[in-house]
Motif scaffolding. Structure first.
Motif, PDB file in Angstrom:
ATOM      1  N   PRO A  18     -10.310  -3.923   7.833  1.00 42.87           N
ATOM      2  CA  PRO A  18      -9.820  -3.256   6.616  1.00 42.87           C
ATOM      3  C   PRO A  18     -10.617  -3.615   5.371  1.00 42.87           C
ATOM      4  CG  PRO A  18      -8.329  -5.027   7.259  1.00 42.87           C
ATOM      5  CD  PRO A  18      -9.320  -4.866   8.382  1.00 42.87           C
ATOM      6  N   ARG A  19     -11.433  -4.645   5.446  1.00 42.81           N
ATOM      7  CA  ARG A  19     -12.242  -5.001   4.284  1.00 42.81           C
ATOM      8  C   ARG A  19     -13.289  -3.934   3.982  1.00 42.81           C
ATOM      9  NH1 ARG A  19     -13.869 -10.993   6.130  1.00 42.81           N
ATOM     10  NH2 ARG A  19     -14.164  -9.759   8.049  1.00 42.81           N
ATOM     11  N   THR A  20     -13.564  -3.057   4.954  1.00 39.25           N
ATOM     12  CA  THR A  20     -14.486  -1.949   4.689  1.00 39.25           C
ATOM     13  C   THR A  20     -13.905  -0.965   3.678  1.00 39.25           C
ATOM     14  OG1 THR A  20     -13.628  -0.673   6.556  1.00 39.25           O
ATOM     15  CG2 THR A  20     -15.500  -2.126   6.984  1.00 39.25           C
ATOM     16  N   LEU A  21     -12.599  -1.052   3.403  1.00 41.08           N
ATOM     17  CA  LEU A  21     -11.939  -0.163   2.447  1.00 41.08           C
ATOM     18  C   LEU A  21     -11.713  -0.850   1.103  1.00 41.08           C
ATOM     19  CD1 LEU A  21      -9.226   1.392   4.815  1.00 41.08           C
ATOM     20  CD2 LEU A  21     -11.458   2.348   4.197  1.00 41.08           C
ATOM     21  N   ARG A  22     -12.337  -2.001   0.881  1.00 39.81           N
ATOM     22  CA  ARG A  22     -12.073  -2.791  -0.319  1.00 39.81           C
ATOM     23  C   ARG A  22     -12.512  -2.057  -1.588  1.00 39.81           C
ATOM     24  NH1 ARG A  22     -14.741  -7.191  -3.274  1.00 39.81           N
ATOM     25  NH2 ARG A  22     -13.149  -8.695  -3.970  1.00 39.81           N
ATOM     26  N   CYS A  23     -11.627  -2.101  -2.578  1.00 38.31           N
ATOM     27  CA  CYS A  23     -11.952  -1.557  -3.895  1.00 38.31           C
ATOM     28  C   CYS A  23     -12.986  -2.456  -4.587  1.00 38.31           C
ATOM     29  CB  CYS A  23     -10.696  -1.502  -4.773  1.00 38.31           C
ATOM     30  SG  CYS A  23      -9.389  -0.412  -4.195  1.00 38.31           S
ATOM     31  N   PRO A  24     -13.736  -1.922  -5.515  1.00 41.81           N
ATOM     32  CA  PRO A  24     -14.692  -2.749  -6.270  1.00 41.81           C
ATOM     33  C   PRO A  24     -13.996  -3.948  -6.909  1.00 41.81           C
ATOM     34  CG  PRO A  24     -15.065  -0.430  -6.713  1.00 41.81           C
ATOM     35  CD  PRO A  24     -13.815  -0.501  -5.905  1.00 41.81           C
ATOM     36  N   ASP A  25     -14.539  -5.113  -6.671  1.00 41.04           N
ATOM     37  CA  ASP A  25     -14.010  -6.370  -7.215  1.00 41.04           C
ATOM     38  C   ASP A  25     -12.606  -6.694  -6.708  1.00 41.04           C
ATOM     39  OD1 ASP A  25     -16.351  -6.766  -8.761  1.00 41.04           O
ATOM     40  OD2 ASP A  25     -15.540  -5.440 -10.318  1.00 41.04           O
ATOM     41  N   PRO A  60       0.846  -1.200   0.000  1.00 37.01           N
ATOM     42  CA  PRO A  60       0.000   0.000   0.000  1.00 37.01           C
ATOM     43  C   PRO A  60       0.881   1.250   0.000  1.00 37.01           C
ATOM     44  CG  PRO A  60       0.103  -0.916   2.206  1.00 37.01           C
ATOM     45  CD  PRO A  60       0.952  -1.806   1.341  1.00 37.01           C
ATOM     46  N   GLY A  61       0.764   2.062  -1.015  1.00 39.47           N
ATOM     47  CA  GLY A  61       1.573   3.267  -1.100  1.00 39.47           C
ATOM     48  C   GLY A  61       1.196   4.300  -0.050  1.00 39.47           C
ATOM     49  N   PRO A  62       1.893   5.427  -0.037  1.00 40.16           N
ATOM     50  CA  PRO A  62       1.647   6.453   0.989  1.00 40.16           C
ATOM     51  C   PRO A  62       0.195   6.900   1.091  1.00 40.16           C
ATOM     52  CG  PRO A  62       3.688   6.913  -0.158  1.00 40.16           C
ATOM     53  CD  PRO A  62       3.058   5.763  -0.879  1.00 40.16           C
ATOM     54  N   ASP A  63      -0.471   7.097  -0.033  1.00 38.70           N
ATOM     55  CA  ASP A  63      -1.865   7.541   0.020  1.00 38.70           C
ATOM     56  C   ASP A  63      -2.762   6.491   0.680  1.00 38.70           C
ATOM     57  OD1 ASP A  63      -1.204   9.887  -1.221  1.00 38.70           O
ATOM     58  OD2 ASP A  63      -1.850   9.252  -3.222  1.00 38.70           O
ATOM     59  N   LYS A  64      -2.519   5.248   0.383  1.00 36.54           N
ATOM     60  CA  LYS A  64      -3.339   4.177   0.951  1.00 36.54           C
ATOM     61  C   LYS A  64      -3.013   3.972   2.431  1.00 36.54           C
ATOM     62  CE  LYS A  64      -3.950   1.786  -3.454  1.00 36.54           C
ATOM     63  NZ  LYS A  64      -5.390   1.453  -3.529  1.00 36.54           N
ATOM     64  N   GLN A  65      -1.763   4.201   2.810  1.00 36.51           N
ATOM     65  CA  GLN A  65      -1.426   4.117   4.224  1.00 36.51           C
ATOM     66  C   GLN A  65      -2.145   5.216   5.008  1.00 36.51           C
ATOM     67  OE1 GLN A  65       2.867   3.692   4.948  1.00 36.51           O
ATOM     68  NE2 GLN A  65       3.072   2.866   2.883  1.00 36.51           N
ATOM     69  N   THR A  66      -2.188   6.403   4.430  1.00 29.67           N
ATOM     70  CA  THR A  66      -2.918   7.501   5.068  1.00 29.67           C
ATOM     71  C   THR A  66      -4.405   7.182   5.160  1.00 29.67           C
ATOM     72  OG1 THR A  66      -1.314   9.134   4.282  1.00 29.67           O
ATOM     73  CG2 THR A  66      -3.490   9.953   4.903  1.00 29.67           C
ATOM     74  N   LEU A  67      -4.942   6.604   4.116  1.00 34.45           N
ATOM     75  CA  LEU A  67      -6.351   6.194   4.121  1.00 34.45           C
ATOM     76  C   LEU A  67      -6.622   5.217   5.253  1.00 34.45           C
ATOM     77  CD1 LEU A  67      -9.204   5.880   2.798  1.00 34.45           C
ATOM     78  CD2 LEU A  67      -8.182   4.037   1.411  1.00 34.45           C
ATOM     79  N   LEU A  68      -5.757   4.240   5.419  1.00 36.94           N
ATOM     80  CA  LEU A  68      -5.944   3.249   6.477  1.00 36.94           C
ATOM     81  C   LEU A  68      -5.897   3.908   7.847  1.00 36.94           C
ATOM     82  CD1 LEU A  68      -6.156   0.315   7.477  1.00 36.94           C
ATOM     83  CD2 LEU A  68      -3.658   0.168   7.284  1.00 36.94           C
ATOM     84  N   TYR A  69      -4.907   4.759   8.073  1.00 38.47           N
ATOM     85  CA  TYR A  69      -4.756   5.401   9.383  1.00 38.47           C
ATOM     86  C   TYR A  69      -5.957   6.286   9.712  1.00 38.47           C
ATOM     87  CZ  TYR A  69      -2.819   8.226  13.150  1.00 38.47           C
ATOM     88  OH  TYR A  69      -2.616   8.858  14.353  1.00 38.47           O
ATOM     89  N   THR A  70      -6.342   7.136   8.776  1.00 34.68           N
ATOM     90  CA  THR A  70      -7.461   8.046   9.054  1.00 34.68           C
ATOM     91  C   THR A  70      -8.770   7.277   9.228  1.00 34.68           C
ATOM     92  OG1 THR A  70      -7.744   8.418   6.663  1.00 34.68           O
ATOM     93  CG2 THR A  70      -6.378   9.994   7.876  1.00 34.68           C
ATOM     94  N   SER A 128      -6.885  -2.789  -2.461  1.00 32.03           N
ATOM     95  CA  SER A 128      -7.113  -4.008  -3.240  1.00 32.03           C
ATOM     96  C   SER A 128      -7.099  -5.213  -2.309  1.00 32.03           C
ATOM     97  CB  SER A 128      -6.030  -4.162  -4.300  1.00 32.03           C
ATOM     98  OG  SER A 128      -4.782  -4.458  -3.678  1.00 32.03           O
ATOM     99  N   ASP A 129      -7.496  -6.352  -2.821  1.00 29.96           N
ATOM    100  CA  ASP A 129      -7.470  -7.573  -2.013  1.00 29.96           C
ATOM    101  C   ASP A 129      -6.052  -7.897  -1.556  1.00 29.96           C
ATOM    102  OD1 ASP A 129     -10.188  -7.903  -2.182  1.00 29.96           O
ATOM    103  OD2 ASP A 129     -10.118  -9.416  -3.784  1.00 29.96           O
ATOM    104  N   ALA A 130      -5.077  -7.699  -2.435  1.00 31.94           N
ATOM    105  CA  ALA A 130      -3.690  -7.979  -2.062  1.00 31.94           C
ATOM    106  C   ALA A 130      -3.229  -7.041  -0.957  1.00 31.94           C
ATOM    107  CB  ALA A 130      -2.784  -7.857  -3.287  1.00 31.94           C
ATOM    108  N   GLN A 131      -3.640  -5.782  -0.994  1.00 31.32           N
ATOM    109  CA  GLN A 131      -3.253  -4.816   0.035  1.00 31.32           C
ATOM    110  C   GLN A 131      -3.978  -5.086   1.351  1.00 31.32           C
ATOM    111  OE1 GLN A 131      -4.311  -1.441  -2.315  1.00 31.32           O
ATOM    112  NE2 GLN A 131      -2.352  -1.417  -3.433  1.00 31.32           N
TER     113      GLN A 131
END
Length: 542
Positions: A291-298, A254-264, A308-311
């Protein structure tokens, strides 16, 4: 009755440069400095094997410490190894004028390799109280028996691990006692007396070192401050290797933006569970973020607003206990993982996931733990600098299992029978931040529970206190939600020297100028009513 830990060195062995035995000279609070330069440190004054030592320099020095000018004698010395191929231990001592008859040793960090700053404060120290040297402590430390290479990131050079003596000096803590004993000798030379009390303070690797001295040399130190200790170093390394492998998979990082998304997202869901929305999750055990509440479509990676599922698999692995299906000599069976709100905080990316996925060669922008694993595989495990760190699977190490097991005996300092330390009057303060990105507070809680189970509540409470600080991260790095500041040294002094155990301590957030009760584990601060920036508005809650 508590007795001094430092025994007298025979007068025949302790001579000033003038040739007079120390025993015939009056004690002083002003150090003799210039005659220390060039002095030999006999191997006989150290309890572990060395080839003696040598003072490389001694000079009167002044430094501004905690806002005041402090005069002291700065002594640098080398402690020579038994193995001529091993590096020397480089140590430093600050001997202040107006000495208060106390000494404190500082621990290091990461793979060490440099001498800690002797003018610094203790880990999570207070902003409004003087550092030990400003209190006229003798302060001392070493590089733990090897020197950081100029090209390596700070505290991330593991190349010394190819030498067995250097490895033991660092991992088993042998350098700690050698430095302690050499410093004892130099204090006798400088002041013509011994300290009344000797303390130890360290965080991370230094916190691990703090536990080592209590475990291995219970008579050497009167009191110990151990902050965010990496005590089960081998166990954590295996966990970091597992996480490194997962994050290196295609699309998993998970890149920086996704890490921030997870934290917030974690903060948004769990911040108010303690009764007040203040950016601090006071009871991480009550935070059940999915974290599954942040899952991308499909489950595909469609941008910075989802995982993503991998992240999701990667961040879930970070927060999940790792168990290994084999036995190692230390007896450790796993590592507990981290809360979601720790490694994903992009205010300190280097300590968490980093900003680049792990690879071979390991990027310098990958997380600290991944780089730590890289060095461990190359120099501790395989002793092959060209070995691919991703080629070793901690869950199935194959031909490396025997070596892992042998290293566990050195790196996992997991002795919980601290009876001798307690019986001698030793006191231990354990501290950890609940948002630590590099050493899991769950691991420290595990060690504390083991001590309590071994010794019983009454004995444990007689010498040990453990506090978890909500919102605090690893070493107050970056811009933590709660930058912890507490005068643990004064608290330890009162406990050791006056028998006054800690009562209702208060920790300050030095970044936001607010206070919280410092709750004894497993309690945590729940908001009751009043000003949310004042500790009195909170109550420690089971």
């Amino acid at each position: 009755m508590r007795t001094s830990r430092w025994t007298a060195v025979p007068a025949a062995l302790v001579l000033l440069a003038t040739g007079f035995p120390v025993a015939t000279a009056a004690p002083s609070s002003t150090p003799v400095c210039a005659p220390l330069a060039g002095m030999q440190i006999p191997a006989s004054v150290m309890s572990l094997p060395t080839s003696g030592g040598h003072v490389t320099s001694a000079a009167d020095t002044t430094s501004v410490v905690s806002g005041e000018t402090v005069e002291y004698c700065r002594v640098d010395a080398d402690i020579f190894p038994v193995d001529p191929a091993a590096p020397a231990i480089k140590m430093r001592v600050a001997l202040p004028a107006g000495w208060n008859r106390k000494a404190i040793m500082f621990g290091g960090g990461g793979y060490n390799g440099t001498i800690p700053d002797l003018t610094a404060n203790v880990p999570f120290g207070p902003a409004d109280q003087p550092a030990p040297l400003a209190r006229r402590y003798v302060t001392f430390a070493s590089d733990s028996g090897h020197q950081q290479g100029p090209a390596a990131p700070p505290s991330l050079d593991g190349s010394f691990g190819v030498n067995d003596e250097a490895l033991r000096n660092f991992a088993a803590g042998d350098a700690l006692k050698k430095t302690h004993d050499a410093t004892r000798y130099l204090i006798r030379q400088a002041y013509r007396t011994k300290p009344a009390e000797v303390y130890f303070a360290g965080g991370s690797t230094g916190g691990r070192e703090a536990l080592i001295v209590a475990q291995r040399w219970p008579e050497a130190f009167d009191g110990v401050i151990s902050a965010y200790p990496a005590w089960n170093n081998l166990a954590e390394v295996l966990y970091l290797g597992h996480l490194t492998q997962i994050l290196s998979r295609p699309g998993a990082f998970p890149g920086p933006d996704k890490q921030t998304l997870l934290y917030t997202s974690v903060i948004a869901e769990c911040d108010g569970l303690d009764g007040v929305a203040d950016g601090v999750v006071s009871n991480p055990g009550g935070c059940h973020f999915d974290p599954r509440t942040l899952r991308c479509p499909d489950g595909a990676d469609t941008g910075a607003t989802c995982l993503s599922d991998a992240q999701i698999a990667a961040v879930t692995a970070m927060s999940t206990r790792l168990e290994w299906p084999y036995r190692i000599a230390s007896g450790e069976t796993g590592y507990p993982g981290f809360p979601f709100l720790s490694g994903a905080d992009m205010r300190t990316p280097f300590l968490g996931f980093g900003t680049a996925a792990p690879a071979n060669p390991m990027p310098l922008t990958s997380g600290y733990g991944m780089q730590y694993w890289d060095q461990w595989v190359k120099y501790f495990l395989t002793r092959d600098p060209g070995h691919d760190p991703l080629a070793v699977d901690p869950r199935d190490p194959g031909p490396w299992l025997d070596r892992i097991s042998r290293l566990s005996e050195i790196q996992d300092r997991n002795d919980v029978d601290l009876r001798r330390f307690a019986a001698r009057g030793g006191k231990l303060i354990l501290l950890h931040g609940a948002a630590d990105e590099l050493v899991s507070d769950r691991s420290t809680s595990d060690y504390y529970r083991r001590v309590r189970a071994e010794l019983g509540p009454r004995t444990t409470d007689g010498f040990l206190r453990y506090y978890v600080v909500p919102g605090a991260n690893h070493a107050n790095a970056g811009a933590p939600a709660f930058a912890a500041g507490w005068d643990s040294l004064s608290t330890l002094e009162r406990w050791v020297e006056k028998g006054q155990s800690p009562v209702d301590p208060v920790v300050t957030d030095t970044r936001h100028q607010r206070t919280r009760p410092l709750c004894e584990y497993p309690e945590w601060p729940r908001y009751r009513a009043g000003d949310p920036d004042r500790a009195s508005s909170f109550a420690c809650t089971p």
